[in-house]
Design an enzyme around this catalytic site. Structure first.
Site, PDB file in Angstrom:
ATOM      1  N   SER A 256      37.102  39.499  49.756  1.00  0.00           N
ATOM      2  CA  SER A 256      37.464  38.381  50.614  1.00  0.00           C
ATOM      3  C   SER A 256      38.986  38.249  50.629  1.00  0.00           C
ATOM      4  CB  SER A 256      36.850  37.096  50.074  1.00  0.00           C
ATOM      5  OG  SER A 256      37.441  36.791  48.825  1.00  0.00           O
ATOM      6  N   LYS A 257      39.472  37.417  51.555  1.00  0.00           N
ATOM      7  CA  LYS A 257      40.932  37.176  51.626  1.00  0.00           C
ATOM      8  C   LYS A 257      41.457  36.671  50.283  1.00  0.00           C
ATOM      9  CE  LYS A 257      42.743  36.854  56.135  1.00  0.00           C
ATOM     10  NZ  LYS A 257      42.012  36.410  57.306  1.00  0.00           N
ATOM     11  N   ARG A 258      40.668  35.782  49.669  1.00  0.00           N
ATOM     12  CA  ARG A 258      41.098  35.186  48.402  1.00  0.00           C
ATOM     13  C   ARG A 258      41.180  36.274  47.305  1.00  0.00           C
ATOM     14  NH1 ARG A 258      38.396  33.211  44.202  1.00  0.00           N
ATOM     15  NH2 ARG A 258      36.424  33.582  45.255  1.00  0.00           N
ATOM     16  N   VAL A 260      41.675  39.426  47.752  1.00  0.00           N
ATOM     17  CA  VAL A 260      42.815  40.287  48.067  1.00  0.00           C
ATOM     18  C   VAL A 260      44.092  39.661  47.512  1.00  0.00           C
ATOM     19  CG1 VAL A 260      44.256  41.123  49.955  1.00  0.00           C
ATOM     20  CG2 VAL A 260      41.773  41.386  50.090  1.00  0.00           C
ATOM     21  N   ALA A 261      44.216  38.343  47.712  1.00  0.00           N
ATOM     22  CA  ALA A 261      45.404  37.630  47.231  1.00  0.00           C
ATOM     23  C   ALA A 261      45.452  37.647  45.702  1.00  0.00           C
ATOM     24  CB  ALA A 261      45.405  36.203  47.754  1.00  0.00           C
TER      25      ALA A 261
END
Ligand code: GLU
Length: 493
Positions: A256-258, A260-261
């Site tokens: 997810s984007k999270r 990845v961050a």
């Protein structure tokens, strides 16, 4: 093994950052091209203006160059089948869309978006899959030609057969058969005059004489449409390869984007230029990526040339690959250790320069063998070796005190160390280590205690490359100055 020279392309859309998925989608065709003496092409698929991200193409080109995946034809270098940027090929798609209309395989559609939305809602209410209801399919061809020529807004849709089946062949997955009635009359040309991927990619792959289409598995759902388009034109199909998907490190689902961050906070990233900036080397990144979807041993250490020599498209696998950052670190460290000293020196030098140090190449070349085993990423050179380039080091007084000893006991050891080292003609491991070991014996202490004081005194830190080799590089004069200073600091405590 493919012996005929292939023509293959990497066809990214400039809609975001270049990540490891895109890098792998570029790498496999690159390897196939080089393996067969073929041609690798970069085509920019920028017809979706809503998703266009300025700067994305530049990052892609930068990423490819950094990885060493040089292309033979492409948007910025040209070639015999250009232009290679789809926004510059508008007229070609327009002509081809109308060619299909003339052949009876496509039709202009004048339905307004309001009307289409209404049908969609009704279909959803009836729990049907939303699809075009066929209204303009039935219009008289002459009438549609006139309406379009008169400037009425239209899209061109593919006229999908209502009966029968479509069988499409994927090299890794075999034959995939779909009932035609499950397929939609998809849009080929949008009302802004630009093509959809479905038309543009098929037309370009044909005109650019692409022999193998290697692309992400997200295109499997529209794969039957694509082969129908190609067959409607009467063209020869390429070999189709849909690659495996990447899963998050746990192996469950996509990142997810999270997540990845979070990986970025952890010193890792899925973005190629980030990996470069984090100190990863192309060799390590490529080795990591190439094994995610290629059925060879996951332990295999390979350079790009070795990958080319071994690559066989038939050994790609459709099984999903979980992203494993520990493997990235492993491969990166392994490839760093395999670099020639001059090469590694040249790659770490910029880190020292950027940190503001003056770097003498001769000295750097001597440092490299002492630190190469410890580097996972190139920027690890700073904590291990930046002190070499400092005129003076600033030891933390508390660290000068050896474990289980007092400051005054440590000062005493430092004085004895000074005596031993100053008596030597020069400081080399061969000359300095034996008398220092003898001192350890004589004092009945551990090497850690005695060498620890010396290490902190000379390097300013408690972790360093091998001590005696390091001192040889620093030189006797500076070593003695630093030990003297440590004695003073310890005496003051
Ligand atoms: N522009 C498409 C994408 O970025 C390319 C797919 C293909 O390789 O055909 O997903």
């Amino acid at each position: 093994m493919d012996v005929e020279p292939v023509r293959v392309r990497f066809a990214p859309s400039p809609t975001g950052r270049m990540h490891l998925g895109s890098a792998r989608t570029a790498l496999y065709p690159y390897l196939l091209a080089r393996r067969t003496g073929g041609t690798f092409i970069l085509r920019i698929e920028d017809t979706d203006q809503k998703r266009f991200v300025p700067g994305a193409e530049k990052e892609l080109v930068e990423g490819l160059r950094w990885l060493g995946l040089n292309y033979d034809e492409g948007a910025d270098i040209g070639g015999p089948y250009g232009p290679y940027r789809q926004s510059e090929r508008r007229e070609i798609y327009h002509q081809h869309a109308w060619e299909l209309v003339e052949k009876g395989h496509a039709f202009p559609c004048f339905c307004t978006s309001d009307r289409l939305e209404k049908i969609r809602q009704e279909q959803l209410k009836r729990k049907e899959n939303p699809r075009y209801d066929g209204t303009c399919r039935k219009l008289d061809p002459d009438e549609t030609r006139h309406r379009a020529a008169a400037g009425e807004k239209y899209v061109v849709r593919f006229k999908m057969a209502k009966e029968g089946y479509t069988t499409a062949l994927d090299l890794l997955r075999g034959a995939i058969t779909t009932e035609n009635q499950a397929l939609d009359d998809s849009v080929l040309l949008k009302s802004d005059g630009l093509p959809t991927y479905h038309l543009a990619a098929m037309v370009d792959d044909h005109l650019m004489k692409i022999t193998h289409v290697i692309r992400g598995s997200e295109w499997l759902s529209t794969f039957p449409l694509h082969v129908n388009i190609i067959r409607a034109f009467g063209w020869q199909e390429p070999v189709w390869v849909h690659l495996s998907v990447f899963l998050k490190p746990t192996g469950k689902g996509k990142m997810s984007k999270r997540e990845v961050a979070e990986a970025i906070k952890d010193g890792h990233s899925i973005f190629i230029t980030d990996l470069r900036d984090l100190g990863y080397i192309p060799e390590g990144v490529l080795n990591w990526i190439v094994l995610m979807g290629w059925g060879v041993s996951e332990e295999d250490v390979m350079t790009l040339d070795e990958m080319i020599a071994r690559f066989d498209i038939n050994n790609l696998t459709p099984s999903p690959a979980a992203i494993n950052f520990a493997k990235l670190d492993h491969f990166n460290g392994t490839h760093i250790r395999a670099l020639r000293s001059e090469d590694l020196a040249a790659r770490i030098k910029p880190y020292f320069l950027q940190a503001g140090y003056r770097v003498e190449d001769v000295k750097l070349l001597k440092i490299v063998p002492l630190i190469r085993e410890r580097l996972v990423t190139l920027d690890d050179c700073l904590p291990f070796a930046a002190w070499f380039f400092k005129e003076t080091v600033e030891p933390n007084p508390a660290e000068l005190v050896a474990k289980n000893l007092t400051a005054s006991q440590s000062a005493d050891i430092a004085r004895k160390t000074y005596e031993i080292l100053s008596a030597l003609p020069e400081i080399t491991p061969e000359l300095a280590e034996p008398p220092m070991r003898a001192l350890v014996e004589q004092l009945g202490l551990s090497a850690n205690q005695v060498f620890g004081i010396l290490r902190v005194a000379v390097t300013g830190q408690s972790v360093s490359p091998p001590l005696f080799e390091s001192m040889e590089i620093v030189g006797k004069k500076k070593v003695l100055e630093r030990v003297k200073r440590a004695i003073e600091m310890l005496e003051k405590m």
